[in-house]
Design a protein around this motif. Structure first.
Motif, mmCIF file in Angstrom:
data_model
loop_
_atom_site.group_PDB
_atom_site.id
_atom_site.type_symbol
_atom_site.label_atom_id
_atom_site.label_comp_id
_atom_site.label_asym_id
_atom_site.label_seq_id
_atom_site.Cartn_x
_atom_site.Cartn_y
_atom_site.Cartn_z
ATOM 1 N N TYR A 115 0.843 -1.188 0.000
ATOM 2 C CA TYR A 115 0.000 0.000 0.000
ATOM 3 C C TYR A 115 0.882 1.243 0.000
ATOM 4 N N TYR A 116 0.303 2.394 -0.304
ATOM 5 C CA TYR A 116 1.058 3.608 -0.607
ATOM 6 C C TYR A 116 2.149 3.942 0.418
ATOM 7 N N THR A 117 1.778 4.167 1.648
ATOM 8 C CA THR A 117 2.753 4.593 2.659
ATOM 9 C C THR A 117 3.805 3.520 2.904
ATOM 10 N N ASP A 118 3.369 2.291 3.029
ATOM 11 C CA ASP A 118 4.295 1.186 3.263
ATOM 12 C C ASP A 118 5.174 0.953 2.036
ATOM 13 N N GLY A 119 4.610 1.109 0.865
ATOM 14 C CA GLY A 119 5.381 0.959 -0.369
ATOM 15 C C GLY A 119 6.477 1.995 -0.491
ATOM 16 N N ARG A 120 6.176 3.232 -0.099
ATOM 17 C CA ARG A 120 7.196 4.292 -0.127
ATOM 18 C C ARG A 120 8.342 3.966 0.836
ATOM 19 N N ARG A 121 7.989 3.451 2.018
ATOM 20 C CA ARG A 121 9.016 3.056 2.978
ATOM 21 C C ARG A 121 9.888 1.939 2.405
ATOM 22 N N PHE A 122 9.240 0.973 1.747
ATOM 23 C CA PHE A 122 9.970 -0.151 1.180
ATOM 24 C C PHE A 122 10.917 0.318 0.071
ATOM 25 N N ARG B 227 13.040 2.303 -12.123
ATOM 26 C CA ARG B 227 12.307 2.331 -10.852
ATOM 27 C C ARG B 227 10.804 2.160 -11.070
ATOM 28 N N ASP B 228 10.306 2.607 -12.225
ATOM 29 C CA ASP B 228 8.870 2.501 -12.503
ATOM 30 C C ASP B 228 8.393 1.060 -12.580
ATOM 31 N N SER B 229 9.304 0.119 -12.745
ATOM 32 C CA SER B 229 8.903 -1.277 -12.793
ATOM 33 C C SER B 229 8.456 -1.783 -11.427
ATOM 34 N N LEU B 230 8.759 -1.026 -10.377
ATOM 35 C CA LEU B 230 8.378 -1.420 -9.021
ATOM 36 C C LEU B 230 7.097 -0.765 -8.539
ATOM 37 N N LYS B 231 6.609 0.197 -9.282
ATOM 38 C CA LYS B 231 5.413 0.892 -8.805
ATOM 39 C C LYS B 231 4.413 1.098 -9.940
ATOM 40 N N ARG B 232 3.203 1.262 -9.523
ATOM 41 C CA ARG B 232 2.125 1.491 -10.478
ATOM 42 C C ARG B 232 2.186 2.957 -10.912
ATOM 43 N N VAL B 233 2.149 3.166 -12.199
ATOM 44 C CA VAL B 233 2.179 4.519 -12.741
ATOM 45 C C VAL B 233 0.807 4.816 -13.319
ATOM 46 N N LYS B 234 0.194 5.883 -12.795
ATOM 47 C CA LYS B 234 -1.149 6.251 -13.270
ATOM 48 C C LYS B 234 -1.076 7.024 -14.551
ATOM 49 N N ASP C 252 16.393 1.593 -1.762
ATOM 50 C CA ASP C 252 17.332 2.609 -2.229
ATOM 51 C C ASP C 252 18.534 2.709 -1.294
ATOM 52 N N LEU C 253 18.297 2.661 0.006
ATOM 53 C CA LEU C 253 19.388 2.747 0.981
ATOM 54 C C LEU C 253 20.365 1.579 0.850
ATOM 55 N N GLN C 254 19.868 0.442 0.388
ATOM 56 C CA GLN C 254 20.728 -0.737 0.225
ATOM 57 C C GLN C 254 21.271 -0.870 -1.201
ATOM 58 N N GLY C 255 20.943 0.099 -2.058
ATOM 59 C CA GLY C 255 21.436 0.072 -3.434
ATOM 60 C C GLY C 255 20.782 -1.001 -4.286
ATOM 61 N N LEU C 256 19.546 -1.333 -3.982
ATOM 62 C CA LEU C 256 18.859 -2.406 -4.700
ATOM 63 C C LEU C 256 17.808 -1.917 -5.699
ATOM 64 N N ILE C 257 17.642 -0.611 -5.828
ATOM 65 C CA ILE C 257 16.644 -0.081 -6.767
ATOM 66 C C ILE C 257 17.135 -0.338 -8.189
#
Length: 66
Positions: free
Chosen positions: A38-45, A59-66, A50-55
């Motif tokens: 969900y939105y807030t939890d997804g942003r945290r994830f 990046r758009d492949s990980l999130k829904r783009v409206k 990103d902090l671990q260099g795994l993005i």
């Protein structure tokens, strides 16, 4: 009745997909906490990835783009 059953099946399918998604990423990173997607939890994830260099580059492949 049919609508209720379809809703239950859709929720179950989403939970299965999120389990696979979390399994994939948790194997790649250390100290990552799974996401419900969900939105807030997804942003945290995404921030944790990103902090671990795994993005990935796309990046758009990980999130829904409206």
């Amino acid at each position: 009745m049919e609508t209720s059953l379809a809703s239950l099946l859709a929720k179950y399918a989403r939970e299965c997909a999120m389990t696979l998604f979390n399994t994939y990423w948790l194997e790649k990173g250390q100290d990552l906490k799974g996401t419900a997607g969900y939105y807030t939890d997804g942003r945290r994830f995404l921030k944790d990835l990103d902090l671990q260099g795994l993005i990935p580059e796309n990046r758009d492949s990980l999130k829904r783009v409206k």
